[in-house]
Scaffold this active site. Structure first.
Site, PDB file in Angstrom:
ATOM      1  N   SER A 146      47.656  37.930  47.878  1.00  0.00           N
ATOM      2  CA  SER A 146      47.331  39.371  47.891  1.00  0.00           C
ATOM      3  C   SER A 146      47.846  39.998  49.183  1.00  0.00           C
ATOM      4  O   SER A 146      47.953  39.323  50.211  1.00  0.00           O
ATOM      5  CB  SER A 146      45.814  39.571  47.817  1.00  0.00           C
ATOM      6  OG  SER A 146      45.486  40.925  48.047  1.00  0.00           O
ATOM      7  N   TYR A 159      37.582  37.392  50.917  1.00  0.00           N
ATOM      8  CA  TYR A 159      38.748  37.488  50.021  1.00  0.00           C
ATOM      9  C   TYR A 159      40.034  37.392  50.846  1.00  0.00           C
ATOM     10  O   TYR A 159      40.946  36.640  50.508  1.00  0.00           O
ATOM     11  CB  TYR A 159      38.669  38.808  49.255  1.00  0.00           C
ATOM     12  CG  TYR A 159      39.794  39.067  48.282  1.00  0.00           C
ATOM     13  CD1 TYR A 159      39.832  38.444  47.045  1.00  0.00           C
ATOM     14  CD2 TYR A 159      40.815  39.972  48.589  1.00  0.00           C
ATOM     15  CE1 TYR A 159      40.850  38.706  46.139  1.00  0.00           C
ATOM     16  CE2 TYR A 159      41.836  40.240  47.691  1.00  0.00           C
ATOM     17  CZ  TYR A 159      41.844  39.603  46.463  1.00  0.00           C
ATOM     18  OH  TYR A 159      42.861  39.866  45.571  1.00  0.00           O
TER      19      TYR A 159
HETATM   20  N1  LIG Z   1      44.717  43.976  40.788  1.00  0.00           N
HETATM   21  C1  LIG Z   1      45.076  44.014  42.046  1.00  0.00           C
HETATM   22  O1  LIG Z   1      45.219  45.091  42.641  1.00  0.00           O
HETATM   23  C2  LIG Z   1      45.325  42.722  42.803  1.00  0.00           C
HETATM   24  C3  LIG Z   1      45.863  42.816  44.082  1.00  0.00           C
HETATM   25  C4  LIG Z   1      46.116  41.664  44.788  1.00  0.00           C
HETATM   26  C5  LIG Z   1      45.838  40.430  44.225  1.00  0.00           C
HETATM   27  N2  LIG Z   1      45.314  40.370  42.974  1.00  0.00           N
HETATM   28  C6  LIG Z   1      45.032  39.032  42.442  1.00  0.00           C
HETATM   29  O2  LIG Z   1      45.559  38.932  41.142  1.00  0.00           O
HETATM   30  C7  LIG Z   1      44.814  37.943  40.415  1.00  0.00           C
HETATM   31  C8  LIG Z   1      44.442  38.495  39.051  1.00  0.00           C
HETATM   32  O3  LIG Z   1      43.629  39.623  39.250  1.00  0.00           O
HETATM   33  P1  LIG Z   1      43.529  40.846  38.250  1.00  0.00           P
HETATM   34  O4  LIG Z   1      43.765  42.055  39.060  1.00  0.00           O
HETATM   35  O5  LIG Z   1      44.321  40.609  37.021  1.00  0.00           O
HETATM   36  O6  LIG Z   1      41.957  40.793  37.956  1.00  0.00           O
HETATM   37  P2  LIG Z   1      41.081  40.870  36.657  1.00  0.00           P
HETATM   38  O7  LIG Z   1      41.624  41.827  35.674  1.00  0.00           O
HETATM   39  O8  LIG Z   1      39.688  41.052  37.169  1.00  0.00           O
HETATM   40  O9  LIG Z   1      41.221  39.395  36.033  1.00  0.00           O
HETATM   41  C9  LIG Z   1      40.658  38.281  36.651  1.00  0.00           C
HETATM   42  C10 LIG Z   1      40.775  37.083  35.730  1.00  0.00           C
HETATM   43  O10 LIG Z   1      40.204  35.942  36.389  1.00  0.00           O
HETATM   44  C11 LIG Z   1      39.235  35.355  35.509  1.00  0.00           C
HETATM   45  N3  LIG Z   1      38.193  34.745  36.331  1.00  0.00           N
HETATM   46  C12 LIG Z   1      37.329  35.349  37.173  1.00  0.00           C
HETATM   47  N4  LIG Z   1      36.508  34.443  37.719  1.00  0.00           N
HETATM   48  C13 LIG Z   1      36.867  33.226  37.204  1.00  0.00           C
HETATM   49  C14 LIG Z   1      36.398  31.901  37.371  1.00  0.00           C
HETATM   50  N5  LIG Z   1      35.378  31.608  38.188  1.00  0.00           N
HETATM   51  N6  LIG Z   1      37.022  30.898  36.697  1.00  0.00           N
HETATM   52  C15 LIG Z   1      38.051  31.176  35.868  1.00  0.00           C
HETATM   53  N7  LIG Z   1      38.534  32.404  35.662  1.00  0.00           N
HETATM   54  C16 LIG Z   1      37.950  33.418  36.323  1.00  0.00           C
HETATM   55  C17 LIG Z   1      38.748  36.513  34.636  1.00  0.00           C
HETATM   56  O11 LIG Z   1      38.257  36.084  33.369  1.00  0.00           O
HETATM   57  P3  LIG Z   1      36.728  35.646  33.060  1.00  0.00           P
HETATM   58  O12 LIG Z   1      35.866  36.789  33.464  1.00  0.00           O
HETATM   59  O13 LIG Z   1      36.758  35.363  31.601  1.00  0.00           O
HETATM   60  O14 LIG Z   1      36.473  34.405  33.845  1.00  0.00           O
HETATM   61  C18 LIG Z   1      40.051  37.267  34.414  1.00  0.00           C
HETATM   62  O15 LIG Z   1      40.796  36.650  33.397  1.00  0.00           O
HETATM   63  C19 LIG Z   1      43.616  37.570  41.297  1.00  0.00           C
HETATM   64  O16 LIG Z   1      43.882  36.356  41.956  1.00  0.00           O
HETATM   65  C20 LIG Z   1      43.560  38.708  42.293  1.00  0.00           C
HETATM   66  O17 LIG Z   1      42.972  38.334  43.507  1.00  0.00           O
HETATM   67  C21 LIG Z   1      45.057  41.483  42.249  1.00  0.00           C
END
Ligand SMILES: NC(=O)c1ccc[n+]([C@@H]2O[C@H](COP(=O)([O-])OP(=O)(O)OC[C@H]3O[C@@H](n4cnc5c(N)ncnc54)[C@H](OP(=O)(O)O)[C@@H]3O)[C@@H](O)[C@H]2O)c1
Length: 259
Positions: A146, A159
Protein backbone atom coordinates in the site's frame (compact mmCIF):
# COMPACT_ATOMS: atom_id res chain seq x y z
CA UNK A 1 7.95 -8.41 -28.93
CA UNK A 2 5.30 -11.06 -28.43
CA UNK A 3 2.13 -9.92 -26.61
CA UNK A 4 1.23 -13.56 -25.89
CA UNK A 5 3.74 -13.24 -23.04
CA UNK A 6 0.94 -11.52 -21.11
CA UNK A 7 -1.18 -14.68 -21.43
CA UNK A 8 -1.84 -16.88 -18.37
CA UNK A 9 -3.13 -19.87 -20.34
CA UNK A 10 -2.74 -23.17 -18.46
CA UNK A 11 -1.76 -21.52 -15.16
CA UNK A 12 -3.38 -22.08 -11.77
CA UNK A 13 -3.76 -18.91 -9.70
CA UNK A 14 -4.69 -18.61 -6.03
CA UNK A 15 -6.03 -15.20 -5.02
CA UNK A 16 -6.76 -14.37 -1.38
CA UNK A 17 -9.40 -11.77 -0.64
CA UNK A 18 -10.94 -12.88 -3.92
CA UNK A 19 -14.56 -12.25 -2.93
CA UNK A 20 -14.71 -8.54 -3.74
CA UNK A 21 -12.73 -5.42 -4.61
CA UNK A 22 -9.24 -5.78 -6.07
CA UNK A 23 -9.23 -9.58 -5.56
CA UNK A 24 -12.51 -10.07 -7.43
CA UNK A 25 -11.46 -7.97 -10.42
CA UNK A 26 -8.05 -9.69 -10.49
CA UNK A 27 -9.71 -13.13 -10.46
CA UNK A 28 -11.84 -12.20 -13.46
CA UNK A 29 -8.87 -10.59 -15.22
CA UNK A 30 -6.72 -13.69 -14.69
CA UNK A 31 -9.52 -15.90 -16.04
CA UNK A 32 -9.81 -13.69 -19.14
CA UNK A 33 -6.03 -14.01 -19.55
CA UNK A 34 -6.45 -17.82 -19.53
CA UNK A 35 -5.83 -18.95 -15.92
CA UNK A 36 -7.83 -21.31 -13.74
CA UNK A 37 -8.55 -19.46 -10.51
CA UNK A 38 -8.96 -20.31 -6.83
CA UNK A 39 -10.46 -17.54 -4.71
CA UNK A 40 -10.23 -17.58 -0.92
CA UNK A 41 -11.62 -15.41 1.87
CA UNK A 42 -13.73 -15.83 5.02
CA UNK A 43 -17.18 -15.75 3.43
CA UNK A 44 -18.29 -18.31 0.88
CA UNK A 45 -21.24 -16.50 -0.80
CA UNK A 46 -19.09 -13.72 -2.33
CA UNK A 47 -16.45 -16.25 -3.35
CA UNK A 48 -19.01 -18.44 -5.09
CA UNK A 49 -20.27 -15.48 -7.13
CA UNK A 50 -16.71 -14.73 -8.29
CA UNK A 51 -16.04 -18.43 -8.99
CA UNK A 52 -19.24 -18.44 -11.10
CA UNK A 53 -17.95 -15.48 -13.12
CA UNK A 54 -14.67 -17.35 -13.71
CA UNK A 55 -16.45 -20.47 -14.97
CA UNK A 56 -18.67 -18.29 -17.21
CA UNK A 57 -15.44 -17.13 -18.88
CA UNK A 58 -14.63 -20.80 -19.53
CA UNK A 59 -11.95 -21.39 -16.91
CA UNK A 60 -11.97 -23.73 -13.91
CA UNK A 61 -12.70 -22.15 -10.52
CA UNK A 62 -12.64 -23.12 -6.86
CA UNK A 63 -13.97 -21.11 -3.92
CA UNK A 64 -12.38 -21.87 -0.53
CA UNK A 65 -13.44 -20.39 2.78
CA UNK A 66 -10.25 -19.47 4.66
CA UNK A 67 -9.20 -16.97 7.30
CA UNK A 68 -5.72 -16.02 6.17
CA UNK A 69 -4.72 -14.89 9.65
CA UNK A 70 -4.99 -18.49 10.91
CA UNK A 71 -2.28 -21.07 10.26
CA UNK A 72 -4.61 -24.11 10.25
CA UNK A 73 -6.83 -22.47 7.64
CA UNK A 74 -3.83 -21.57 5.48
CA UNK A 75 -2.75 -25.24 5.54
CA UNK A 76 -6.27 -26.38 4.70
CA UNK A 77 -6.50 -23.91 1.81
CA UNK A 78 -3.24 -25.10 0.25
CA UNK A 79 -4.27 -28.75 0.64
CA UNK A 80 -7.56 -28.04 -1.13
CA UNK A 81 -5.88 -26.27 -4.05
CA UNK A 82 -3.36 -29.08 -4.48
CA UNK A 83 -6.07 -31.74 -4.24
CA UNK A 84 -8.08 -29.99 -6.98
CA UNK A 85 -5.34 -28.71 -9.33
CA UNK A 86 -2.12 -30.46 -8.27
CA UNK A 87 -0.13 -27.22 -8.27
CA UNK A 88 -0.05 -23.45 -7.74
CA UNK A 89 1.60 -21.34 -10.45
CA UNK A 90 0.56 -17.89 -9.23
CA UNK A 91 -0.23 -16.72 -5.70
CA UNK A 92 -1.74 -13.29 -5.09
CA UNK A 93 -1.61 -12.31 -1.42
CA UNK A 94 -4.35 -9.72 -1.66
CA UNK A 95 -6.47 -10.26 1.49
CA UNK A 96 -5.98 -7.34 3.81
CA UNK A 97 -7.67 -5.33 6.48
CA UNK A 98 -7.19 -2.00 8.17
CA UNK A 99 -8.24 -0.79 11.58
CA UNK A 100 -8.45 2.94 12.13
CA UNK A 101 -6.38 3.56 15.23
CA UNK A 102 -3.63 5.93 16.25
CA UNK A 103 -0.32 4.79 17.75
CA UNK A 104 -1.51 6.21 21.10
CA UNK A 105 -4.75 4.22 21.17
CA UNK A 106 -4.26 0.94 19.32
CA UNK A 107 -4.95 -2.18 21.37
CA UNK A 108 -3.15 -5.50 21.23
CA UNK A 109 -6.14 -7.36 19.77
CA UNK A 110 -6.39 -4.94 16.84
CA UNK A 111 -2.61 -5.04 16.32
CA UNK A 112 -2.67 -8.86 16.18
CA UNK A 113 -5.68 -9.00 13.83
CA UNK A 114 -4.01 -6.73 11.27
CA UNK A 115 -0.54 -8.25 11.60
CA UNK A 116 -1.82 -11.84 11.46
CA UNK A 117 -3.65 -11.23 8.20
CA UNK A 118 -1.59 -8.56 6.43
CA UNK A 119 1.85 -9.93 7.29
CA UNK A 120 1.98 -13.31 9.04
CA UNK A 121 -0.66 -14.94 6.84
CA UNK A 122 0.88 -13.42 3.72
CA UNK A 123 4.29 -14.81 4.67
CA UNK A 124 3.23 -18.34 5.64
CA UNK A 125 0.89 -18.76 2.69
CA UNK A 126 3.78 -17.68 0.47
CA UNK A 127 6.03 -20.22 2.16
CA UNK A 128 3.49 -23.03 1.66
CA UNK A 129 2.95 -22.06 -1.99
CA UNK A 130 6.69 -21.66 -2.64
CA UNK A 131 7.34 -25.22 -1.43
CA UNK A 132 4.88 -26.44 -4.07
CA UNK A 133 6.20 -24.08 -6.77
CA UNK A 134 9.78 -25.22 -6.06
CA UNK A 135 8.78 -28.82 -6.82
CA UNK A 136 7.00 -27.74 -10.01
CA UNK A 137 9.80 -25.70 -11.56
CA UNK A 138 8.81 -22.23 -10.34
CA UNK A 139 6.01 -19.71 -9.95
CA UNK A 140 5.05 -16.14 -9.23
CA UNK A 141 3.99 -14.53 -5.98
CA UNK A 142 2.40 -11.08 -5.89
CA UNK A 143 1.91 -9.35 -2.55
CA UNK A 144 -0.42 -6.43 -2.08
CA UNK A 145 1.28 -3.61 -0.19
CA UNK A 146 0.00 0.00 0.00
CA UNK A 147 1.02 3.63 -0.31
CA UNK A 148 0.53 3.62 3.47
CA UNK A 149 3.70 1.52 3.64
CA UNK A 150 5.63 4.55 2.36
CA UNK A 151 4.07 7.49 4.16
CA UNK A 152 2.77 7.74 7.73
CA UNK A 153 -0.87 8.82 7.71
CA UNK A 154 -3.06 9.57 10.73
CA UNK A 155 -4.96 6.57 12.15
CA UNK A 156 -3.21 3.96 9.99
CA UNK A 157 -0.62 2.90 12.60
CA UNK A 158 -0.48 -0.94 12.45
CA UNK A 159 -1.68 -1.10 8.82
CA UNK A 160 1.24 1.08 7.69
CA UNK A 161 3.72 -0.95 9.73
CA UNK A 162 2.43 -4.20 8.22
CA UNK A 163 2.42 -2.86 4.65
CA UNK A 164 6.00 -1.56 5.01
CA UNK A 165 7.03 -5.02 6.19
CA UNK A 166 5.29 -6.55 3.16
CA UNK A 167 7.78 -4.70 0.94
CA UNK A 168 10.74 -6.19 2.83
CA UNK A 169 9.15 -9.66 2.96
CA UNK A 170 8.82 -9.38 -0.83
CA UNK A 171 12.54 -8.64 -1.20
CA UNK A 172 13.63 -11.41 1.19
CA UNK A 173 11.47 -14.04 -0.51
CA UNK A 174 12.52 -12.85 -3.99
CA UNK A 175 16.22 -13.09 -3.16
CA UNK A 176 15.98 -16.53 -1.50
CA UNK A 177 13.60 -18.12 -3.99
CA UNK A 178 15.02 -16.80 -7.28
CA UNK A 179 17.12 -20.01 -7.38
CA UNK A 180 13.85 -21.99 -7.64
CA UNK A 181 12.54 -19.80 -10.48
CA UNK A 182 10.03 -18.21 -8.14
CA UNK A 183 9.58 -14.49 -8.73
CA UNK A 184 8.14 -12.43 -5.90
CA UNK A 185 6.88 -8.88 -6.41
CA UNK A 186 4.42 -6.52 -4.76
CA UNK A 187 1.92 -3.94 -5.90
CA UNK A 188 1.34 -0.88 -3.73
CA UNK A 189 -2.06 0.54 -4.67
CA UNK A 190 -2.98 4.13 -4.05
CA UNK A 191 -6.62 5.04 -3.37
CA UNK A 192 -8.77 2.46 -5.15
CA UNK A 193 -12.58 2.42 -5.25
CA UNK A 194 -13.44 -0.58 -3.04
CA UNK A 195 -15.22 -1.49 0.20
CA UNK A 196 -11.93 -0.95 2.09
CA UNK A 197 -11.58 2.62 0.84
CA UNK A 198 -15.25 3.43 1.46
CA UNK A 199 -14.95 2.15 5.04
CA UNK A 200 -12.91 5.33 5.73
CA UNK A 201 -16.16 7.31 5.53
CA UNK A 202 -18.49 4.85 7.27
CA UNK A 203 -19.84 7.62 9.54
CA UNK A 204 -20.58 10.15 6.76
CA UNK A 205 -23.75 10.69 4.73
CA UNK A 206 -23.71 9.98 0.97
CA UNK A 207 -23.33 13.69 0.22
CA UNK A 208 -20.45 14.07 2.72
CA UNK A 209 -18.75 10.96 1.31
CA UNK A 210 -18.98 12.42 -2.19
CA UNK A 211 -17.31 15.62 -0.97
CA UNK A 212 -14.59 13.68 0.88
CA UNK A 213 -13.84 11.69 -2.27
CA UNK A 214 -13.70 14.82 -4.41
CA UNK A 215 -11.21 16.30 -1.93
CA UNK A 216 -9.15 13.09 -2.04
CA UNK A 217 -9.13 13.17 -5.85
CA UNK A 218 -7.80 16.75 -5.81
CA UNK A 219 -4.67 15.48 -4.02
CA UNK A 220 -3.97 12.85 -6.69
CA UNK A 221 -1.94 14.07 -9.69
CA UNK A 222 -4.07 12.02 -12.13
CA UNK A 223 -7.09 13.70 -10.54
CA UNK A 224 -9.18 10.69 -9.59
CA UNK A 225 -9.51 7.65 -7.34
CA UNK A 226 -8.31 4.46 -9.05
CA UNK A 227 -10.41 1.60 -10.40
CA UNK A 228 -9.66 -1.98 -9.20
CA UNK A 229 -9.09 -2.99 -12.83
CA UNK A 230 -6.05 -0.68 -12.89
CA UNK A 231 -4.52 -2.86 -10.17
CA UNK A 232 -5.60 -6.08 -11.90
CA UNK A 233 -3.82 -4.94 -15.10
CA UNK A 234 -0.56 -4.62 -13.16
CA UNK A 235 -1.22 -8.03 -11.57
CA UNK A 236 -1.44 -9.65 -15.01
CA UNK A 237 1.92 -8.14 -15.95
CA UNK A 238 3.60 -9.44 -12.78
CA UNK A 239 1.89 -12.85 -12.99
CA UNK A 240 2.87 -13.40 -16.62
CA UNK A 241 6.10 -14.05 -18.50
CA UNK A 242 6.00 -10.42 -19.67
CA UNK A 243 7.72 -9.55 -16.37
CA UNK A 244 10.25 -12.40 -16.59
CA UNK A 245 13.22 -10.24 -15.45
CA UNK A 246 11.43 -8.51 -12.56
CA UNK A 247 11.68 -9.74 -8.98
CA UNK A 248 11.73 -8.25 -5.49
CA UNK A 249 10.05 -5.04 -6.63
CA UNK A 250 7.13 -3.09 -5.26
CA UNK A 251 5.20 -1.53 -8.09
CA UNK A 252 3.35 1.67 -7.09
CA UNK A 253 0.00 1.99 -8.88
CA UNK A 254 -1.25 5.17 -7.27
CA UNK A 255 -2.14 7.82 -9.85
CA UNK A 256 1.04 9.63 -8.79
CA UNK A 257 -0.19 10.38 -5.27
CA UNK A 258 3.22 9.77 -3.69
CA UNK A 259 4.97 12.11 -6.09
N1 LIG B 1 -8.67 0.00 -1.80
C1 LIG B 1 -7.60 0.72 -1.57
O1 LIG B 1 -7.63 1.96 -1.64
C2 LIG B 1 -6.30 0.04 -1.19
C3 LIG B 1 -5.16 0.82 -1.11
C4 LIG B 1 -3.96 0.23 -0.78
C5 LIG B 1 -3.90 -1.13 -0.54
N2 LIG B 1 -5.03 -1.87 -0.63
C6 LIG B 1 -4.90 -3.31 -0.35
O2 LIG B 1 -5.54 -4.03 -1.37
C7 LIG B 1 -5.95 -5.31 -0.84
C8 LIG B 1 -7.39 -5.58 -1.24
O3 LIG B 1 -8.19 -4.58 -0.67
P1 LIG B 1 -9.56 -4.07 -1.27
O4 LIG B 1 -9.45 -2.60 -1.36
O5 LIG B 1 -9.96 -4.86 -2.46
O6 LIG B 1 -10.51 -4.38 -0.02
P2 LIG B 1 -11.91 -5.06 0.15
O7 LIG B 1 -12.83 -4.72 -0.95
O8 LIG B 1 -12.30 -4.74 1.56
O9 LIG B 1 -11.58 -6.63 0.05
C9 LIG B 1 -10.85 -7.29 1.04
C10 LIG B 1 -10.88 -8.78 0.77
O10 LIG B 1 -10.12 -9.45 1.79
C11 LIG B 1 -10.94 -10.47 2.36
N3 LIG B 1 -10.55 -10.64 3.76
C12 LIG B 1 -10.65 -9.75 4.76
N4 LIG B 1 -10.21 -10.29 5.91
C13 LIG B 1 -9.81 -11.57 5.61
C14 LIG B 1 -9.27 -12.64 6.36
N5 LIG B 1 -9.03 -12.53 7.67
N6 LIG B 1 -8.97 -13.80 5.71
C15 LIG B 1 -9.21 -13.92 4.39
N7 LIG B 1 -9.73 -12.95 3.63
C16 LIG B 1 -10.02 -11.79 4.23
C17 LIG B 1 -12.38 -9.98 2.16
O11 LIG B 1 -13.32 -11.05 2.11
P3 LIG B 1 -14.07 -11.69 3.40
O12 LIG B 1 -14.75 -10.57 4.10
O13 LIG B 1 -14.98 -12.69 2.78
O14 LIG B 1 -13.02 -12.35 4.22
C18 LIG B 1 -12.28 -9.37 0.78
O15 LIG B 1 -12.35 -10.37 -0.20
C19 LIG B 1 -5.70 -5.25 0.67
O16 LIG B 1 -4.50 -5.91 0.97
C20 LIG B 1 -5.56 -3.77 0.93
O17 LIG B 1 -4.78 -3.49 2.06
C21 LIG B 1 -6.23 -1.32 -0.95
Amino acid sequence: MDVSQFCLEGKVALITGGSRGIGEVTAIGFAKAGADVVVASRKLPGLETVAGAVTDIGRKALAVEAHIGRMDQIRNLVEKVVAEFGRIDILVNNAGTSIAASAMDIEEKAWDAVMNLNLKGLFFLSQAAARIMKNNGGGKIINVASIDGYEAQPETCVYSVAKTAVRMATKVMAKEWAQYNIRVNAIAPGYIETHLLNAKWWDLSDEETKEAKAEMAEGIPLGRIGDPVEIANAMIYLASDASSYVTGQTFLVDGGVLL
